[in-house]
Structure formats: C-alpha cells, structure tokens
Design a protein around this motif. Structure first.
Motif, PDB file in Angstrom:
ATOM      1  N   UNK A 239       4.120   1.558   9.209  1.00 33.08           N
ATOM      2  CA  UNK A 239       3.306   0.373   8.926  1.00 33.08           C
ATOM      3  C   UNK A 239       2.650   0.484   7.557  1.00 33.08           C
ATOM      4  N   UNK A 240       2.205   1.701   7.216  1.00 29.88           N
ATOM      5  CA  UNK A 240       1.631   1.900   5.878  1.00 29.88           C
ATOM      6  C   UNK A 240       2.652   1.547   4.788  1.00 29.88           C
ATOM      7  N   UNK A 241       3.877   2.012   5.002  1.00 32.11           N
ATOM      8  CA  UNK A 241       4.922   1.701   4.024  1.00 32.11           C
ATOM      9  C   UNK A 241       5.220   0.205   3.988  1.00 32.11           C
ATOM     10  N   UNK A 242       5.191  -0.449   5.153  1.00 31.08           N
ATOM     11  CA  UNK A 242       5.448  -1.887   5.198  1.00 31.08           C
ATOM     12  C   UNK A 242       4.385  -2.667   4.439  1.00 31.08           C
ATOM     13  N   UNK A 243       3.123  -2.277   4.596  1.00 31.46           N
ATOM     14  CA  UNK A 243       2.049  -2.960   3.867  1.00 31.46           C
ATOM     15  C   UNK A 243       2.155  -2.717   2.367  1.00 31.46           C
ATOM     16  N   UNK A 244       2.613  -1.523   2.007  1.00 31.69           N
ATOM     17  CA  UNK A 244       2.796  -1.255   0.576  1.00 31.69           C
ATOM     18  C   UNK A 244       3.867  -2.177  -0.008  1.00 31.69           C
ATOM     19  N   UNK A 245       4.956  -2.385   0.750  1.00 34.16           N
ATOM     20  CA  UNK A 245       6.003  -3.288   0.267  1.00 34.16           C
ATOM     21  C   UNK A 245       5.502  -4.728   0.182  1.00 34.16           C
ATOM     22  N   UNK A 246       4.673  -5.113   1.149  1.00 30.18           N
ATOM     23  CA  UNK A 246       4.106  -6.467   1.110  1.00 30.18           C
ATOM     24  C   UNK A 246       3.237  -6.644  -0.130  1.00 30.18           C
ATOM     25  N   UNK A 247       2.435  -5.602  -0.434  1.00 36.38           N
ATOM     26  CA  UNK A 247       1.553  -5.692  -1.606  1.00 36.38           C
ATOM     27  C   UNK A 247       2.363  -5.751  -2.896  1.00 36.38           C
ATOM     28  N   UNK A 248       3.463  -4.986  -2.942  1.00 36.69           N
ATOM     29  CA  UNK A 248       4.283  -4.972  -4.153  1.00 36.69           C
ATOM     30  C   UNK A 248       4.992  -6.315  -4.343  1.00 36.69           C
ATOM     31  N   UNK A 249       5.583  -6.811  -3.236  1.00 36.24           N
ATOM     32  CA  UNK A 249       6.316  -8.077  -3.340  1.00 36.24           C
ATOM     33  C   UNK A 249       5.407  -9.295  -3.355  1.00 36.24           C
TER      34      UNK A 249
ATOM     35  N   UNK B 297       9.739 -10.597   5.251  1.00 36.64           N
ATOM     36  CA  UNK B 297       9.290  -9.377   4.574  1.00 36.64           C
ATOM     37  C   UNK B 297       8.522  -8.470   5.529  1.00 36.64           C
ATOM     38  N   UNK B 298       7.687  -9.056   6.395  1.00 36.44           N
ATOM     39  CA  UNK B 298       6.811  -8.271   7.265  1.00 36.44           C
ATOM     40  C   UNK B 298       7.559  -7.693   8.464  1.00 36.44           C
ATOM     41  N   UNK B 299       8.418  -8.493   9.079  1.00 40.34           N
ATOM     42  CA  UNK B 299       9.030  -8.091  10.351  1.00 40.34           C
ATOM     43  C   UNK B 299       9.864  -6.818  10.279  1.00 40.34           C
TER      44      UNK B 299
END
Length: 231
Positions: A157-167, A174-176
């Motif tokens: 989840x931490x990595x997913x939020x990082x990708x959301x912040x970058x994109x 993007x989130x799912x």
C-alpha cells in the motif's frame, strides 16, 4: 468515471499470477516466504498424520502380544533390546533394567523399581520428542504468517500511494492494482496460517493421546514388575 479510465481498468489483469508479477520485490519475497511456510506446514501435517497412524497401529499390535499371556522374558527375547516400535522400546527399556537389577546370585539390587520406572520414563520422553518434532513449526506459522502477510500489505500500500503521488492520478485504474497486489500478501498469510493452526491443535491432541497410552502401559507394566519384586 470517464470512458478512458474505464477502458484502462478493464484491460488490467487481476489474476493471482499477474498480481504477483506486478508486486514490488519486497512483497514478492513476502509472498514466496509465506508459500514456502504453507508448503512446509502441509508436508509436516501429512508426515505426522502417517506417523501417528503407524504409532497407533504398532501400539495396538504390541498390546495384543503383551496381554496374550506370553511370558515377558520370551516376549523380550523375541523383540530384543533394539526394538523398532515405540511401545516395544518402552517395554525393552523396562525389561533391560529389570535384568540388570539382578545380581549373579539371583537377588535384586536395591532400588530396582525406581530405576525401572525411570528407564521407562526416559524412553517415553524420547518418544514424546519424536511425536512432537515439527509441531512447533506449525505453531510458529499459525502465529506469525498473518503478521508477515500484513507487513507485505502495508509495504504494498505504501508503494501504491507513492505511485499515486508520482502520477498525480487518483483514478481507479491507478489505485486498484496496487491495493489488490498488497491485499494478496495478507490473503496468502491467512491461507498459510489457518490450516497450520487447525492441524497443530489436532496433531498436538493426537500426540498427547498417544503419549498418554504409553504412560498408561508403563504404569501397568511397572505394576506387574512390582508384584514380582514383592514376591
């Protein structure tokens, strides 16, 4: 949700293999560790089930021979000091000490009963260690696997939020995927833990039952030898 986002979400592959492939290295290592723990737990469970069934069968066969009326000395000579079954080893330990407690003139060395009981107790403890070997791994898997899976989920989840912040895109497409990959680690952790806990409780109860049978036999055998000592 616009048509482009919906189309992107539909194109994503949410199969288990795809989720594993898209996961980060840390989450992949967590999943592999949990799969190894699950596989090893099942291997221990199957091996113990077979071993316990053989132990019950061996104990039943020996009980029939012990209570058949055959003289104990003849039974011991037939089994020998290098017995193969658990019940036979306990019996041999008691009989071996019984014979060692006799002096050359046929008399008994003082404290024979205590030494015989102690010899059989040692044999029972060795059989208990054999029966319980590996069960601690099941207990460890049952207690730690959910937390290991949770660690993988938190990291994912931490990595997913990082990708959301970058994109800078919070759409479902993007989130799912990141959330699904993260939750897979917890699912595998539970998949490893639940059978381990169930089988640990079952096998532990079976081991205690078998050991209780050994202890009951040792008490009965000790009573028989006690009568001969008193005579």
């Amino acid at each position: 949700m616009n048509t482009d986002t919906l189309a992107a979400a539909q194109e994503l592959d949410f199969s288990l293999i795809a989720l594993f492939a898209r996961a980060t290295l840390t989450v992949k290592l967590v999943m592999l560790m949990l799969l190894v723990m699950s596989f090893w737990s099942w291997a221990i469970t199957i091996r113990k089930h077979i071993a316990f069934r053989l132990a019950r069968r061996e104990s039943s066969v020996f009980d029939q021979a012990f209570w058949s009326g055959e003289p104990l000395d003849e039974l011991f000579e037939r089994i020998g000091p290098e017995a193969t079954g658990a019940s036979e080893r306990i019996f041999s330990a008691g009989m071996l000490e019984w014979r060692r407690s006799h002096r050359d003139d046929g008399g008994l060395i003082a404290g024979a009963q205590a030494r015989i009981d102690r010899s059989m107790d040692v044999a029972i403890n060795k059989e208990s260690e054999r029966l319980n070997a590996g069960l601690s791994f099941l207990a460890t898997t049952g207690s730690t696997a959910p937390f290991i899976g949770l660690f993988g989920t938190v990291w994912g989840i931490k990595h997913a939020f990082e990708e959301i912040a970058i994109s800078q895109n919070t759409s479902l497409a993007v989130v799912a995927p990141g959330i699904a990959e993260a939750l897979l680690a917890t699912g595998i952790g539970l998949l490893a833990a639940i059978p381990a806990v169930v089988f640990y409780n079952k096998l532990n109860a079976d081991a205690e039952q078998i050991i209780g049978g050994y202890e009951a036999f040792a008490d009965e055998f000790s009573t028989i030898l006690s009568r001969q000592l008193d005579a």
